[in-house]
Design a protein around this motif. Structure first.
Motif, PDB file in Angstrom:
ATOM      1  N   ILE A   9       0.820  -1.208   0.000  1.00 57.78           N
ATOM      2  CA  ILE A   9       0.000   0.000   0.000  1.00 57.78           C
ATOM      3  C   ILE A   9       0.856   1.260   0.000  1.00 57.78           C
ATOM      4  O   ILE A   9       1.924   1.312   0.598  1.00 57.78           O
ATOM      5  N   LYS A  10       0.361   2.264  -0.733  1.00 57.96           N
ATOM      6  CA  LYS A  10       0.941   3.606  -0.694  1.00 57.96           C
ATOM      7  C   LYS A  10       0.199   4.369   0.393  1.00 57.96           C
ATOM      8  O   LYS A  10      -1.033   4.484   0.354  1.00 57.96           O
ATOM      9  N   THR A  11       0.921   4.875   1.377  1.00 58.28           N
ATOM     10  CA  THR A  11       0.269   5.451   2.558  1.00 58.28           C
ATOM     11  C   THR A  11       0.039   6.946   2.481  1.00 58.28           C
ATOM     12  O   THR A  11      -0.823   7.484   3.159  1.00 58.28           O
ATOM     13  N   ILE A  67      -3.534   0.971  -3.469  1.00 56.82           N
ATOM     14  CA  ILE A  67      -2.835  -0.237  -3.936  1.00 56.82           C
ATOM     15  C   ILE A  67      -2.589  -0.080  -5.432  1.00 56.82           C
ATOM     16  O   ILE A  67      -3.532   0.000  -6.221  1.00 56.82           O
ATOM     17  N   PHE A  68      -1.318  -0.018  -5.821  1.00 57.52           N
ATOM     18  CA  PHE A  68      -0.954   0.126  -7.225  1.00 57.52           C
ATOM     19  C   PHE A  68      -0.981  -1.240  -7.929  1.00 57.52           C
ATOM     20  O   PHE A  68      -1.332  -2.251  -7.350  1.00 57.52           O
ATOM     21  N   GLY A  69      -0.556  -1.231  -9.188  1.00 53.78           N
ATOM     22  CA  GLY A  69      -0.470  -2.465  -9.966  1.00 53.78           C
ATOM     23  C   GLY A  69      -1.630  -2.605 -10.929  1.00 53.78           C
ATOM     24  O   GLY A  69      -2.781  -2.725 -10.517  1.00 53.78           O
ATOM     25  N   ASP A 125      -8.099   0.494  -6.334  1.00 55.75           N
ATOM     26  CA  ASP A 125      -7.066  -0.460  -5.924  1.00 55.75           C
ATOM     27  C   ASP A 125      -6.785  -1.479  -7.027  1.00 55.75           C
ATOM     28  O   ASP A 125      -7.696  -1.942  -7.726  1.00 55.75           O
ATOM     29  N   GLY A 126      -5.489  -1.820  -7.142  1.00 60.08           N
ATOM     30  CA  GLY A 126      -5.041  -2.692  -8.209  1.00 60.08           C
ATOM     31  C   GLY A 126      -4.439  -3.999  -7.736  1.00 60.08           C
ATOM     32  O   GLY A 126      -4.880  -4.593  -6.751  1.00 60.08           O
ATOM     33  N   GLY A 127      -3.387  -4.417  -8.441  1.00 56.98           N
ATOM     34  CA  GLY A 127      -2.922  -5.790  -8.376  1.00 56.98           C
ATOM     35  C   GLY A 127      -1.782  -6.115  -7.442  1.00 56.98           C
ATOM     36  O   GLY A 127      -1.328  -7.259  -7.421  1.00 56.98           O
ATOM     37  N   PHE A 128      -1.289  -5.153  -6.656  1.00 60.32           N
ATOM     38  CA  PHE A 128      -0.233  -5.492  -5.692  1.00 60.32           C
ATOM     39  C   PHE A 128      -0.882  -6.001  -4.411  1.00 60.32           C
ATOM     40  O   PHE A 128      -0.736  -5.430  -3.324  1.00 60.32           O
TER      41      PHE A 128
END
Length: 349
Positions: A9-11, A67-69, A125-128
């Motif tokens: 996660i990017k906080t 959540i990136f990806g 939110d994505g795939g990481f």
């Protein structure tokens, strides 16, 4: 609540503010499916957002934690009540562009420039993570012949297919790819499979390993711009004519400037890289030599089916996935990209 899952996660809106954490498994809406992620690639966008490149970060409406990806594949584990032709156990990949389907651009099938196109992995939110909720119409089912790892490369392959299509290469013509990263090397693979004549890949000292990979993937010539004048070398390799097609996969403001000098009369330059600074171009030269400059963003719907069929038919994209790491080692993946080691780093939750 379904329970918890692992995720990166990017906080906050700051450099390097990402961490491995436990977060709730997402609930799905009636028109969504839940995908258990098997493979997720780290894109250059993810890498830039990790380091907080402001020019790229400001292109998205990020919320935190995020959540990136957006390059991932997996298995459907739950289906919403309004979904059709979806089943638990389906092997899938995902088109991350959440196109509206209602604007004039969507009506033409050019969803990449949709007027309202949130993106999985940034806006949502994505795939990481171990699981992701996805709108059912963005699901692409995978043939048995396509592995999860190769399916995670399908999104960048779509980028390459779209960029190549936009510059309309013809049989036997000469083509230059500037920037031998994952996208650039996939452009090379697509060009070679289309019957283009000489394909020349240009990089720098920092790309020496990647230039060697270009050779193994079928490049007719490689050029190290740190060691020789790339414009003069392209002219030499094309018998003084210049290249018919040039693709910018580097994203530096000098690339298109150089591409204009490399291009043949009537040449077509495709811009996929995203420079942070403007380029300086002599428009008189572009007009007098009838050079076309074409912008390329992402991909259209048909590119997903093209990519899927190409991989299922034997197109080898495996060399692009140079490292496979467990999700918890995501930071090692970012370090590898910092050092320009490898191409696509695949994370396995």
């Amino acid at each position: 609540m379904k329970g918890m899952m692992d995720a990166v996660i990017k906080t906050k809106a700051a450099p390097n503010s990402m961490e491995f954490a436990s977060v709730p498994i997402p609930e799905i809406a009636p028109d969504q499916v839940l995908v258990q992620i098997k493979a997720s690639g780290i894109c250059g966008t993810d890498h830039s957002l990790f380091h907080w490149n402001a020019a790229i970060a400001n292109s998205y409406k990020l919320s935190y934690p995020s959540i990136f990806g957006h390059e991932f594949s997996g298995v459907i584990t739950e289906v919403g009540s309004q979904t059709k032709d979806m089943a638990v156990g389906d092997r899938v990949t995902v088109n991350p562009i959440l196109y509206c389907g209602q604007c004039s651009y969507c009506a033409e099938g050019i969803i990449n420039i949709c007027d309202n196109r949130p993106f999985l992995g940034t806006d949502y939110d994505g795939g990481f993570a171990q699981y992701v909720a996805v709108r059912a119409q963005n699901i692409i089912k995978l043939p048995d012949a396509v592995s999860f790892k190769d399916a995670a490369l399908m999104e960048p392959l779509c980028v390459a297919i779209h960029a190549v299509e936009r510059v309309k290469p013809e049989f036997g013509q000469s083509a230059v790819v500037i920037g031998p990263g994952a996208i650039g090397l996939l452009m090379l693979v697509v060009l070679k499979n289309m019957g283009v004549g000489n394909v020349i890949v240009v990089g720098t000292d920092a790309d020496k390993d990647r230039l060697e990979t270009a050779k193994t993937l079928g490049a007719n010539f490689i050029v190290n711009a740190s060691e020789e004048d790339s414009v003069a070398k392209i002219r030499e390799l094309t018998g003084g004519k210049g290249a018919d097609v040039i693709l910018d996969a580097a994203g530096h403001q000098t690339v298109v400037e150089q591409a204009v000098q490399m291009a043949a009369k009537g040449g077509r330059i495709g811009v996929t890289g995203l420079p942070a600074k403007p380029s300086e171009l002599m428009m008189t030269q572009i007009a007098m030599r009838e050079i076309s400059i074409v912008g390329n963003r992402a991909y259209n719907l048909k590119n997903w089916f093209q990519a899927c069929n190409m991989i299922a038919g034997g197109l080898d994209v495996g060399p692009i996935a140079t490292h496979v790491l467990p999700l918890k080692d995501w930071e090692k993946g970012m370090d590898l990209l910092d050092q320009k080691q490898g191409l696509r780093i695949i994370l396995e939750p």
